[in-house]
Design a protein around this motif. Structure first.
Motif, PDB file in Angstrom:
ATOM      1  N   UNK A 103       0.824  -1.210   0.000  1.00  0.00           N
ATOM      2  CA  UNK A 103       0.000   0.000   0.000  1.00  0.00           C
ATOM      3  C   UNK A 103       0.861   1.265   0.000  1.00  0.00           C
ATOM      4  N   UNK A 104       1.907   1.266   0.805  1.00  0.00           N
ATOM      5  CA  UNK A 104       2.752   2.459   0.891  1.00  0.00           C
ATOM      6  C   UNK A 104       3.450   2.752  -0.428  1.00  0.00           C
ATOM      7  N   UNK A 105       4.059   1.714  -1.012  1.00  0.00           N
ATOM      8  CA  UNK A 105       4.847   1.911  -2.236  1.00  0.00           C
ATOM      9  C   UNK A 105       3.962   1.907  -3.481  1.00  0.00           C
ATOM     10  N   UNK A 106       3.040   0.942  -3.564  1.00  0.00           N
ATOM     11  CA  UNK A 106       2.200   0.844  -4.755  1.00  0.00           C
ATOM     12  C   UNK A 106       1.116   1.906  -4.805  1.00  0.00           C
ATOM     13  N   UNK A 107       0.373   2.061  -3.708  1.00  0.00           N
ATOM     14  CA  UNK A 107      -0.757   2.988  -3.661  1.00  0.00           C
ATOM     15  C   UNK A 107      -0.298   4.425  -3.393  1.00  0.00           C
ATOM     16  N   UNK A 108       0.469   4.641  -2.323  1.00  0.00           N
ATOM     17  CA  UNK A 108       0.875   5.988  -1.952  1.00  0.00           C
ATOM     18  C   UNK A 108       1.948   6.558  -2.859  1.00  0.00           C
ATOM     19  N   UNK A 124       6.318   1.049 -13.270  1.00  0.00           N
ATOM     20  CA  UNK A 124       7.689   0.536 -13.347  1.00  0.00           C
ATOM     21  C   UNK A 124       8.448   0.687 -12.034  1.00  0.00           C
ATOM     22  N   UNK A 125       8.404   1.883 -11.444  1.00  0.00           N
ATOM     23  CA  UNK A 125       9.223   2.137 -10.258  1.00  0.00           C
ATOM     24  C   UNK A 125       8.710   1.392  -9.033  1.00  0.00           C
ATOM     25  N   UNK A 126       7.419   1.525  -8.664  1.00  0.00           N
ATOM     26  CA  UNK A 126       6.937   0.783  -7.487  1.00  0.00           C
ATOM     27  C   UNK A 126       7.025  -0.730  -7.658  1.00  0.00           C
ATOM     28  N   UNK A 127       6.724  -1.244  -8.854  1.00  0.00           N
ATOM     29  CA  UNK A 127       6.802  -2.691  -9.071  1.00  0.00           C
ATOM     30  C   UNK A 127       8.235  -3.177  -8.897  1.00  0.00           C
ATOM     31  N   UNK A 128       9.191  -2.419  -9.435  1.00  0.00           N
ATOM     32  CA  UNK A 128      10.594  -2.786  -9.273  1.00  0.00           C
ATOM     33  C   UNK A 128      11.036  -2.714  -7.822  1.00  0.00           C
ATOM     34  N   UNK A 129      10.554  -1.701  -7.093  1.00  0.00           N
ATOM     35  CA  UNK A 129      10.900  -1.570  -5.678  1.00  0.00           C
ATOM     36  C   UNK A 129      10.322  -2.728  -4.865  1.00  0.00           C
ATOM     37  N   UNK A 141       3.889  -6.545  -9.764  1.00  0.00           N
ATOM     38  CA  UNK A 141       3.343  -5.875 -10.947  1.00  0.00           C
ATOM     39  C   UNK A 141       1.819  -5.821 -10.906  1.00  0.00           C
ATOM     40  N   UNK A 142       1.191  -6.882 -10.403  1.00  0.00           N
ATOM     41  CA  UNK A 142      -0.273  -6.949 -10.379  1.00  0.00           C
ATOM     42  C   UNK A 142      -0.867  -5.855  -9.494  1.00  0.00           C
ATOM     43  N   UNK A 143      -0.335  -5.704  -8.288  1.00  0.00           N
ATOM     44  CA  UNK A 143      -0.900  -4.689  -7.383  1.00  0.00           C
ATOM     45  C   UNK A 143      -0.637  -3.279  -7.907  1.00  0.00           C
ATOM     46  N   UNK A 144       0.474  -3.102  -8.613  1.00  0.00           N
ATOM     47  CA  UNK A 144       0.764  -1.774  -9.157  1.00  0.00           C
ATOM     48  C   UNK A 144      -0.152  -1.440 -10.333  1.00  0.00           C
ATOM     49  N   UNK A 145      -0.611  -2.456 -11.073  1.00  0.00           N
ATOM     50  CA  UNK A 145      -1.592  -2.216 -12.124  1.00  0.00           C
ATOM     51  C   UNK A 145      -2.907  -1.725 -11.530  1.00  0.00           C
ATOM     52  N   UNK A 146      -3.308  -2.315 -10.398  1.00  0.00           N
ATOM     53  CA  UNK A 146      -4.523  -1.840  -9.717  1.00  0.00           C
ATOM     54  C   UNK A 146      -4.315  -0.415  -9.218  1.00  0.00           C
ATOM     55  N   UNK A 147      -3.195  -0.203  -8.541  1.00  0.00           N
ATOM     56  CA  UNK A 147      -2.927   1.107  -7.934  1.00  0.00           C
ATOM     57  C   UNK A 147      -2.868   2.217  -8.969  1.00  0.00           C
ATOM     58  N   UNK A 148      -2.409   1.885 -10.178  1.00  0.00           N
ATOM     59  CA  UNK A 148      -2.218   2.906 -11.198  1.00  0.00           C
ATOM     60  C   UNK A 148      -3.499   3.236 -11.956  1.00  0.00           C
ATOM     61  N   UNK A 149      -4.602   2.594 -11.588  1.00  0.00           N
ATOM     62  CA  UNK A 149      -5.845   2.825 -12.328  1.00  0.00           C
ATOM     63  C   UNK A 149      -6.429   4.206 -12.032  1.00  0.00           C
ATOM     64  N   UNK A 150      -6.945   4.411 -10.830  1.00  0.00           N
ATOM     65  CA  UNK A 150      -7.691   5.647 -10.558  1.00  0.00           C
ATOM     66  C   UNK A 150      -6.862   6.933 -10.604  1.00  0.00           C
TER      67      UNK A 150
END
Length: 510
Positions: A103-108, A124-129, A141-150
């Protein structure tokens, strides 16, 4: 005539989805098709076609490409000065629970990167981190795809909505506010979905439910406030800062110690000092401050700077209006200024920074061509009457139910181009033309136009470009199929919910 009008878009779907052509080639050919059809079937003259292409090029370069280049340059410069290493270290020191870090890296932090840079950096950056700290690469990568939607509608300092305002003639602040309202339910859902995905089941919400709700609310409320009162540029930046603050506060006040989600312990490293932290974050802090200082909230600065502009009538046919170049009070200029000041404080020389900027532009050369050609295509289609023809047919097919499919159309635009900005350029005018055709008033026209940006957020998850960026970030060649299969399961309910929100919301707005 409908299929002729639609031919550039049909070509883009086939070229990108079936033939897998690079974006710059597909969009260049789409421009050629639009020009040929516009002149042969819709009566557009060659001079008017060239003027439309020139106006599209001007819009692409200033401000769209300026913002993209400046934002990516800021990130690349942070990598060069090692400031990004400090930021990563600060973020990963909060908790060893992978759900919290996701949540911190992917969402925030991902939302922050989307707001500042966009253009794939927020995947790219949060998924790599996340993969780098020991989380499964596919999960990262999956959670970052969700996070990058809205956050997508407000990416790159709000450029999709600013562009949508330019294309439709609707105030960007109104579009930003309506988009935030349409996305509000999904913004509240995203952290819950990410946590469930992180644990593989609903059980992962145990001990995390309140943190998820807090991080969603802390994202949504500042986003709504900034969108309503300032416009699109800083809405997601403010929301992501709120989300990161809420996540850190909860993690400190209510630490989680569930062994099922604990990451392997890492070697202790020296704590980041206040001075190091401020230097690392300085370019991003300056961007925030510069954009805030030149916003409508501070008219003493905003008004005189916005007088430094030049208006030029590029397209001289029917419907043409002067295009305005704002030379100073434009996000791209302010971002570049912040990046150079921040880089200097971090110890980079002027020559070094110029080299980083040069490499950034060279690496974006195909993207630059893609954006220029797709925006020029949209301008040709709009001035030739092709977009209006598509809109009339869409309205004839759906009638008063058109608002229910407006977000879906926006999602298709992002699926095709990989860009919310390009989707807004391709279909923004179509949305307002369709709204007028069903007799919608000005407020509902803006509501339906905003639905294009809302739908673009859903399309971002399943865009081949986003999927490829996610796979590349985790170093998992061939993972595209797995990621797409996952993303489609989120995309479908998202776009249905968006359709219902837009359809029923029109009655409230109207």
């Amino acid at each position: 005539m409908f299929f002729l009008a639609l031919s550039p878009i049909l070509w883009l779907v086939a070229a990108l989805s079936i033939f897998h052509l690079p974006g710059h080639r597909a969009c260049s050919l789409a421009l050629a098709i639009a020009a040929a059809v516009g002149m042969a079937a819709f009566g557009m003259t060659a001079p008017h076609m060239l003027q439309a292409v020139l106006e599209g090029t001007a819009l692409a370069c200033w401000p769209i490409l300026l913002v993209i280049i400046a934002a990516i340059f800021t990130y690349n410069l942070s990598l060069h000065t090692k400031g990004m290493d400090i930021i990563k270290k600060m973020l990963t020191s909060v908790s060893n629970d992978r759900r919290v870090l996701i949540l911190l890296i992917g969402w925030g932090f991902g939302g922050f990167l989307e707001g500042m840079a966009g253009f794939g950096t927020a995947i790219a950056i949060p998924a790599g981190m996340l993969a780098g700290i020991g989380i499964s690469p596919i999960l990262s990568a999956s959670v970052c795809l969700i996070a990058n939607s809205v956050p997508t509608a407000y990416g790159s300092i709000g450029i999709p909505l600013v562009t949508l305002g330019n294309v439709t003639g609707i105030d960007a602040t109104k579009l930003a506010a309506y988009t935030a309202l349409q996305l509000a339910p999904l913004t509240l859902i995203c952290p819950l979905l990410m946590t469930i995905t992180a644990g593989g089941s609903l059980k992962a919400l145990h001990g995390m439910f309140l943190l998820c709700i807090a991080s969603a609310a802390a994202f949504l409320l500042p986003e709504l406030a900034v969108a309503f009162f300032l416009g699109p540029e800083l809405a997601v930046v403010a929301g992501s800062i709120g989300a990161m603050a809420a996540i850190v506060a909860f993690a400190r006040l209510f630490p989680l110690n569930d062994p099922a989600y604990a990451l392997p312990p890492h070697e202790d490293k020296a704590a980041v000092t206040l001075s190091q932290g401020l230097k690392a974050w300085l370019p991003f802090l300056l961007i925030f401050l510069f954009l805030l200082a030149t916003s409508k909230l501070i008219p003493a600065i905003h008004d005189p700077l916005n007088l430094i502009k030049t208006s030029v009538l590029i397209y001289q046919g029917e419907g043409g209006s002067p295009y305005t170049f704002t030379w100073v009070a434009t996000p791209g200029v302010l971002i570049l200024l912040a990046a150079f000041i921040g880089g200097k404080v971090q110890g980079a020389g002027t020559g070094e920074m110029v080299q980083v900027l040069r490499r950034t532009i060279i690496n974006l050369r195909f993207t630059i061509l893609t954006i220029i050609t797709v925006i020029a295509t949209a301008k040709v289609m709009g001035y030739a009457g092709m977009t209006h023809e598509i809109a009339e047919t869409a309205v004839a097919a759906t009638g008063s139910a058109y608002p229910a499919v407006a977000a879906f159309i926006g999602s298709i635009g992002t699926f095709i181009t990989g860009s919310a900005t390009s989707s807004c350029v391709l279909f923004g005018k179509l949305q307002t033309d369709s709204a007028q055709a069903i007799g919608a008033g000005p407020s509902v026209q803006a509501w339906i136009a905003a639905a294009n940006a809302t739908g673009a957020c859903a399309g971002k998850m399943v865009s081949p470009q986003s999927i490829a960026i996610g796979a590349a970030a985790i170093g998992a060649a061939g993972a595209d199929g797995k990621l797409l299969h996952f993303a489609v399961k989120i995309y479908l309910p998202f776009v249905v919910i968006m359709g219902l929100i837009v359809y029923f919301g029109q009655w409230v707005i109207g």
